[in-house]
Scaffold this active site. Structure first.
Site, short mmCIF file in Angstrom:
data_model
loop_
_atom_site.label_atom_id
_atom_site.label_comp_id
_atom_site.label_asym_id
_atom_site.label_seq_id
_atom_site.Cartn_x
_atom_site.Cartn_y
_atom_site.Cartn_z
N GLU A 164 13.16 33.63 7.57
CA GLU A 164 14.38 33.41 8.35
C GLU A 164 14.31 34.48 9.43
O GLU A 164 14.26 35.67 9.13
CB GLU A 164 15.64 33.57 7.50
N GLU A 181 19.12 27.12 12.43
CA GLU A 181 18.53 27.96 11.38
C GLU A 181 19.44 29.15 11.11
O GLU A 181 20.24 29.52 11.96
CB GLU A 181 17.19 28.54 11.86
N HIS A 195 11.69 27.64 10.11
CA HIS A 195 11.70 28.73 9.12
C HIS A 195 10.64 28.47 8.03
O HIS A 195 10.38 29.33 7.22
CB HIS A 195 13.10 28.92 8.50
C1 LIG Z 1 12.89 21.80 5.17
S1 LIG Z 1 12.70 20.16 5.62
C2 LIG Z 1 14.02 19.92 6.74
C3 LIG Z 1 14.41 18.49 6.87
C4 LIG Z 1 15.62 18.22 7.74
N1 LIG Z 1 15.44 18.68 9.10
C5 LIG Z 1 16.84 18.83 7.13
O1 LIG Z 1 17.43 19.71 7.73
O2 LIG Z 1 17.22 18.45 6.04
C6 LIG Z 1 11.27 20.22 6.69
C7 LIG Z 1 10.84 18.86 7.16
O3 LIG Z 1 9.64 19.00 7.95
C8 LIG Z 1 8.83 17.89 7.68
N2 LIG Z 1 7.44 18.17 8.09
C9 LIG Z 1 6.55 19.00 7.50
N3 LIG Z 1 5.38 18.99 8.17
C10 LIG Z 1 5.56 18.14 9.21
C11 LIG Z 1 4.72 17.74 10.30
N4 LIG Z 1 3.49 18.22 10.44
N5 LIG Z 1 5.22 16.87 11.20
C12 LIG Z 1 6.49 16.39 11.08
N6 LIG Z 1 7.34 16.74 10.07
C13 LIG Z 1 6.87 17.61 9.16
C14 LIG Z 1 8.98 17.69 6.19
O4 LIG Z 1 8.55 16.41 5.79
C15 LIG Z 1 10.46 17.93 6.00
O5 LIG Z 1 11.21 16.75 6.11
#
Ligand SMILES: C[S@@+](CC[C@H](N)C(=O)[O-])C[C@H]1O[C@@H](n2cnc3c(N)ncnc32)[C@H](O)[C@@H]1O
Length: 411
Positions: free
Chosen positions: A366, A339, A310
């Site tokens: 979303e 999601e 999302h």
């Molecule tokens: C909204 S958070 C969700 C974290 C976790 N899944 C949760 O539900 O609490 C999105 C996650 O995606 C990770 N993220 C962003 N870009 C990324 C990438 N290119 N590769 C791996 N993770 C990434 C961020 O660091 C973050 O932890």
């Protein structure tokens, strides 16, 4: 033209419905409690005049938000909890937090007026269950993070949309977030350069998953049947990869509930985030991985994304899905996407608010069921089922590699 009689009979019928539903309420059934809450709220809407509604929206709620943001800055909620939560006078509190007594008295009164804290006798305050919850890092950091990072994006949105002629934002490098924060960085690039806010964001993510039914709860998604049965029992086989799993709170919960199932459990996120996650409980592994690149873990039983997709516009979302699909084993691996799925009608306000929030910071959304049915095949995947739970909660999208898929990943 509505008469007083029409108004009062409408209020009375809502009230009667509320009373009759509350008599049969099973507080353990989240859906029933929420339905009752929605009913009570619709009764409040009937009773509130337009002027009161408008003042609530544009003055009362933003000012309450401001008060709480100041209070968490002052560690006021920790101080309120001292001496076994005993009620404290403004003078005592002002002395402990180091603020002017008159100023603090005004802020405390404002929070008590909205039941955030309780005024036991004039000028003396104590915790409520809501303010007590702000002692949790995940709850408290939500106020820091949303106030400092999200709000500037929200307030920049009307100007941003006017300047972009009301086009639906779809470019992550051009969103109200950039306008509100005077930056060219994307949301995640910005966080990478602001460790305090990144830490608050990661803690806040823990709040998002609390207090509502989850797919991980017993009796929701049949984990043992769908993932456990037929799972590879070889030594190196992987049961679940939590992709973009943040600090690993979901994986930790998964292990608590299903740690007896065979296979390794792996947390993946950006290296800096995995570092922040620190030492995970025994049996869990963590590794840095950019989810735009082909997943190095091949043929796991399940790849899990929670609140990740999302955060990306459609084109990026398809890239991420392709990168994971390329590592999935046809007929064996599952893709699980946790999601909010926006229903076609009667969407819940949490879902619609999250939708616009994602738009303002990352030009994402979303998605609806319709959208998922369109996107998954673009990555060589097929939707098996959308598992839906109670009102306003996230769904679990179960998908697999499509029968005829050839997945090509940009390396
Ligand atoms: C909204 S958070 C969700 C974290 C976790 N899944 C949760 O539900 O609490 C999105 C996650 O995606 C990770 N993220 C962003 N870009 C990324 C990438 N290119 N590769 C791996 N993770 C990434 C961020 O660091 C973050 O932890």
């Amino acid at each position: 033209m509505e008469t007083i009689g029409d108004f009062s009979s409408r209020v009375q019928s809502r009230l009667q419905e509320l009373v009759s539903k509350s008599q049969s309420l099973d507080v353990d059934v989240a859906d029933e409690r929420r339905q009752l809450f929605d009913l009570a709220q619709s009764l409040c809407s009937e009773l509130e005049t337009p002027m009161e509604s408008i003042y609530r929206l544009i003055v009362i709620q933003p000012i309450l938000y401001m008060s709480v943001r100041i209070a968490v800055n002052l560690d006021l909620f920790d101080v309120l909890a001292q001496d076994g939560n005993a009620p404290k006078t403004v003078k005592q509190l002002a002395g402990k937090v180091g603020a002017d007594e008159t100023l603090l008295g005004r802020i405390l009164k404002n929070m008590a007026a909205s039941d955030l804290i309780r005024e036991t006798i004039p000028g003396t305050y104590e915790h409520t269950s809501l303010s007590t919850s702000l002692l949790n890092l995940s709850h408290r950091d939500g106020f820091f993070f949303c106030h400092d990072i999200m709000l500037p994006s929200f307030t920049a949105t009307p100007q941003f949309l006017a300047e972009t002629k009301y086009a639906n934002p779809s470019n992550i490098t051009s969103t109200p977030f950039q306008l509100g924060h005077h930056t060219k960085l994307t949301f995640f690039e910005y966080l990478a350069k602001h460790p305090k806010q990144a830490q608050e964001f990661n803690n806040f993510m823990g709040l998002y998953a609390t207090d509502r039914p989850r797919w991980l709860d017993e009796g929701h998604f049949p984990v043992r049947d769908i993932l456990g049965k037929g799972a590879n029992t070889e030594k190196d086989a992987v049961l679940l990869v939590d992709v973009g799993g943040g600090k690993g709170h979901d994986l930790i919960l998964f292990q608590k509930r299903y740690g007896d199932l065979p296979g390794r459990m792996i947390l993946q996120d950006l290296p800096s985030v995995v570092e922040q996650a620190g030492q995970l409980p025994e049996g869990l592994e963590a590794t840095g991985h950019d989810f735009f690149k082909e997943n190095p873990i091949k043929g796991a039983r399940a790849y899990y994304f929670h609140s990740v997709l999302h955060g990306w516009p459609d084109a990026a979302c398809v890239e991420i899905l392709r990168a994971v699909a390329a590592s999935m084993k046809r007929g064996y691996s599952k893709l699980l996407i946790n999601e909010i799925v926006i229903p076609d009608e009667k969407a819940h306000r949490l879902g619609t608010s999250m939708d616009l929030l994602m738009m303002t910071v990352v030009a994402a959304e979303e998605r609806t069921e319709h959208k998922w049915r369109y996107l998954l095949p673009l990555a060589g995947l097929k939707l098996v089922k959308i598992w839906k739970f109670e009102i306003g909660t996230e769904s679990l999208i179960e998908a697999e590699v499509a029968d005829d898929a050839t997945v090509v990943v940009n390396q």
